[in-house]
Design a protein around this motif. Structure first.
Motif, mmCIF file in Angstrom:
data_model
loop_
_atom_site.group_PDB
_atom_site.id
_atom_site.type_symbol
_atom_site.label_atom_id
_atom_site.label_comp_id
_atom_site.label_asym_id
_atom_site.label_seq_id
_atom_site.Cartn_x
_atom_site.Cartn_y
_atom_site.Cartn_z
ATOM 1 N N ASN A 1 43.704 55.417 22.678
ATOM 2 C CA ASN A 1 43.322 54.242 23.453
ATOM 3 C C ASN A 1 43.923 54.390 24.851
ATOM 4 N N PRO A 2 43.123 54.486 25.919
ATOM 5 C CA PRO A 2 41.677 54.249 25.967
ATOM 6 C C PRO A 2 40.855 55.397 25.372
ATOM 7 N N PHE A 3 39.546 55.131 25.206
ATOM 8 C CA PHE A 3 38.645 56.144 24.681
ATOM 9 C C PHE A 3 37.324 56.063 25.440
ATOM 10 N N MET A 4 36.476 57.063 25.213
ATOM 11 C CA MET A 4 35.231 57.168 25.973
ATOM 12 C C MET A 4 34.030 57.136 25.039
ATOM 13 N N PHE A 5 32.955 56.506 25.515
ATOM 14 C CA PHE A 5 31.678 56.446 24.811
ATOM 15 C C PHE A 5 30.619 56.980 25.768
ATOM 16 N N LYS A 6 29.886 58.013 25.357
ATOM 17 C CA LYS A 6 28.932 58.663 26.256
ATOM 18 C C LYS A 6 27.504 58.389 25.820
ATOM 19 N N GLN A 7 26.696 57.941 26.773
ATOM 20 C CA GLN A 7 25.269 57.731 26.536
ATOM 21 C C GLN A 7 24.493 58.408 27.648
ATOM 22 N N SER A 8 23.629 59.371 27.273
ATOM 23 C CA SER A 8 22.896 60.180 28.253
ATOM 24 C C SER A 8 23.893 60.786 29.237
ATOM 25 N N THR B 1 25.888 59.034 31.275
ATOM 26 C CA THR B 1 26.858 58.028 31.696
ATOM 27 C C THR B 1 28.016 57.963 30.713
ATOM 28 N N ASN B 2 29.236 58.015 31.239
ATOM 29 C CA ASN B 2 30.440 57.869 30.428
ATOM 30 C C ASN B 2 30.968 56.440 30.555
ATOM 31 N N TYR B 3 31.171 55.789 29.425
ATOM 32 C CA TYR B 3 31.729 54.445 29.397
ATOM 33 C C TYR B 3 33.157 54.539 28.860
ATOM 34 N N ASN B 4 34.118 54.110 29.667
ATOM 35 C CA ASN B 4 35.526 54.172 29.286
ATOM 36 C C ASN B 4 36.001 52.798 28.826
ATOM 37 N N TYR B 5 36.642 52.770 27.662
ATOM 38 C CA TYR B 5 37.110 51.527 27.070
ATOM 39 C C TYR B 5 38.629 51.562 26.901
ATOM 40 N N HIS B 6 39.262 50.453 27.255
ATOM 41 C CA HIS B 6 40.693 50.295 27.033
ATOM 42 C C HIS B 6 40.906 48.970 26.305
ATOM 43 N N ILE C 1 33.822 37.468 14.142
ATOM 44 C CA ILE C 1 34.086 37.466 15.581
ATOM 45 C C ILE C 1 35.572 37.162 15.785
ATOM 46 N N PRO C 2 36.308 38.075 16.418
ATOM 47 C CA PRO C 2 37.754 37.870 16.565
ATOM 48 C C PRO C 2 38.085 36.867 17.671
ATOM 49 N N ASP C 3 39.298 36.378 17.632
ATOM 50 C CA ASP C 3 39.827 35.509 18.685
ATOM 51 C C ASP C 3 40.843 36.303 19.502
ATOM 52 N N ASN C 4 40.964 35.945 20.785
ATOM 53 C CA ASN C 4 41.949 36.570 21.668
ATOM 54 C C ASN C 4 41.730 38.082 21.785
ATOM 55 N N TYR C 5 40.449 38.470 21.835
ATOM 56 C CA TYR C 5 40.081 39.885 21.966
ATOM 57 C C TYR C 5 39.849 40.194 23.443
ATOM 58 N N LEU C 6 40.394 41.321 23.923
ATOM 59 C CA LEU C 6 40.268 41.666 25.340
ATOM 60 C C LEU C 6 40.132 43.177 25.484
ATOM 61 N N VAL C 7 39.084 43.614 26.189
ATOM 62 C CA VAL C 7 38.854 45.036 26.425
ATOM 63 C C VAL C 7 38.412 45.231 27.871
ATOM 64 N N GLN C 8 38.885 46.314 28.469
ATOM 65 C CA GLN C 8 38.439 46.680 29.815
ATOM 66 C C GLN C 8 37.450 47.833 29.700
ATOM 67 N N THR C 9 36.332 47.715 30.402
ATOM 68 C CA THR C 9 35.274 48.725 30.361
ATOM 69 C C THR C 9 34.942 49.164 31.780
ATOM 70 N N SER C 10 34.734 50.465 31.957
ATOM 71 C CA SER C 10 34.351 50.976 33.277
ATOM 72 C C SER C 10 33.314 52.072 33.117
ATOM 73 N N TRP C 11 32.447 52.186 34.120
ATOM 74 C CA TRP C 11 31.454 53.257 34.148
ATOM 75 C C TRP C 11 30.989 53.465 35.590
ATOM 76 N N GLY C 12 30.397 54.611 35.849
ATOM 77 C CA GLY C 12 29.920 54.926 37.189
ATOM 78 C C GLY C 12 31.004 55.530 38.060
ATOM 79 N N ARG C 13 30.591 55.933 39.276
ATOM 80 C CA ARG C 13 31.514 56.553 40.219
ATOM 81 C C ARG C 13 31.318 55.967 41.610
ATOM 82 N N GLY C 14 32.366 56.070 42.409
ATOM 83 C CA GLY C 14 32.279 55.664 43.809
ATOM 84 C C GLY C 14 31.804 54.237 43.965
ATOM 85 N N LYS C 15 30.808 54.049 44.840
ATOM 86 C CA LYS C 15 30.283 52.711 45.089
ATOM 87 C C LYS C 15 29.523 52.162 43.887
ATOM 88 N N SER C 16 29.130 53.050 42.994
ATOM 89 C CA SER C 16 28.381 52.621 41.811
ATOM 90 C C SER C 16 29.282 52.344 40.613
#
Length: 409
Positions: free
Chosen positions: A12-19, A21-26, A54-69
């Motif tokens: 943790n964090p880990f990555m999920f890849k689709q096509s 695009t890399n999606y990073n999850y923390h 459905i959990p309570d008090n769940y929090l995850v940060q997600t990021s994808w793309g580069r630069g301005k995108s």
């Protein structure tokens, strides 16, 4: 699509890849499940009926793309007295924003995508692993919708300002259409849209067709369950599904009249609309079991999914009509050439040259202007040219708003 080998929680964090695009999850906080008396569940999965806590008090940060995108968001689930609240936080132009929804995680995600005007036209999902597909399906909302009235409240000021509506006859003609598509190889979606039929000059613009229903699944009857006149238009298959009607090759093939396929080509019969939507009420279909006389017209197998639309307001899409005419006429031409044993590379080359002169990509122009004298003798060419031009005339009449519908009776 793939997950990196070191999966959460080991990594943790880990990555999920689709096509591409890399999606990073923390996972910042995995939360907890409330007591059984307070916990909520996701909607049931259509094929298994499985629901997820459905959990309570769940929090995850997600990021994808580069630069301005690049996009960085925090996704949170937090319970209040009425149940879970789904929330997305993000920064844009040095401003902090919070979007939330009590409906679902998909609803808040859609609101976020709409707010940032995110486009993904360059991404082509390619899902080929069944396990991953099943895993993803757990988290995808099975269906969502918007009220037509809400859409009208948003767009009416604009169409009034553009004088689209007749203020002396304030009737809004709403056109409803739909179709299914594959996203990647396996994930199927169906989208139903509406647009304003009165705005005829802009009716073919995609951004003026508003999505009212979107769901994950295929095109089938089970999945599809102020003064406004409603119309429905699509290709024949989709329209037949919406009407709960027979296949087009069935004995009773017409949604509007009681003719049979044995009567096709009978020029002595006057064909007209003989049925109405009131004959297709649900109780009439139930009467099939009790064998009473209140039966729906032959050919109708199930209750229409949009019974509020008059049967004479179900109209096959003009584009599909033209394409079907175009394909059928070419089939006849090719059959004629084959019967003369002349459908060879030489004739194909002649046809190709003639179509290039006209514009091979414009089927309407080919229907109107192709000259068959280049491949048939004069007598044959005159007959075939005449047939094609007559069908083109009919197609133009279908498109002409001034055409009297009784012309086709």
């Amino acid at each position: 699509m793939s997950l990196n080998q070191n999966k959460y929680p080991e990594n943790n964090p880990f990555m999920f890849k689709q096509s591409n695009t890399n999606y990073n999850y923390h996972i910042i906080n995995k939360g907890f499940y409330p007591s059984n008396s307070k916990i909520y569940y996701t909607s049931a999965r259509s094929h298994s009926g499985t629901k997820y806590k459905i959990p309570d008090n769940y929090l995850v940060q997600t990021s994808w793309g580069r630069g301005k995108s690049q996009h960085i968001i925090e996704y949170e689930i937090e319970y209040d007295s009425d149940g879970p609240v789904f929330r997305i936080r993000f920064n844009e132009n040095s401003q902090h924003y919070v979007i939330e929804s009590k409906e679902s995680s998909t609803a808040v995600a859609n609101n976020y995508l709409q707010d940032i005007s995110l486009t993904t036209t360059n991404e082509t999902p390619h899902i080929s692993n069944q396990d991953i597909e099943e895993e993803i399906s757990q988290y995808i909302c099975k269906a969502d919708y918007r009220r037509v009235n809400d859409i009208l409240l948003f767009i009416i000021p604009d169409i009034v300002a553009r004088n689209v509506l007749n203020v002396n006859n304030p009737v809004i003609n709403v056109h409803i259409s739909g179709d299914g598509c594959n996203v990647g190889r396996k994930i199927k979606h169906v989208m139903i849209t509406c647009t304003i039929l009165d705005d005829i000059s802009n009716i073919h613009k995609a951004d003026l067709h508003y999505t009212i229903i979107l769901y994950l699944g295929g095109e089938n009857y089970e999945m599809l369950q102020k003064k406004i006149k409603l119309y429905f238009s699509s290709d024949w298959k989709f329209m037949a599904i919406m009407l709960g009607f027979n296949a087009p090759n069935a004995t009773y093939f017409c949604p509007w009249c009681l003719c049979t396929k044995k009567e096709i080509g009978n020029k002595d019969k006057m064909y007209k609309i003989e049925k109405n939507i009131n004959q297709l009420k649900s109780e009439f279909f139930n009467d099939r079991i009790s064998q009473t006389l209140n039966l729906p017209p032959l050919g109708h197998l199930k209750v229409p999914l949009l019974p509020m639309i008059s049967l004479n307001h179900y109209v096959p899409d003009e584009l599909h009509i033209m394409l079907r005419i175009w394909d059928r006429l070419w089939e006849l031409v090719i059959q004629e050439l084959k019967s003369e044993n002349r459908f060879d590379n030489h004739v194909r080359a002649i046809i190709n040259v003639e179509m290039q002169k006209i514009s091979v990509d414009d089927k309407e122009k080919v229907l109107c202007d192709f000259n068959f004298e280049v491949i048939f003798d004069e007598e044959q060419a005159i007959l075939i040219n005449h047939l094609w031009r007559d069908f083109y005339t009919l197609y133009k009449l279908i498109k002409d708003r001034e055409t009297d519908p009784t012309f086709f009776i």
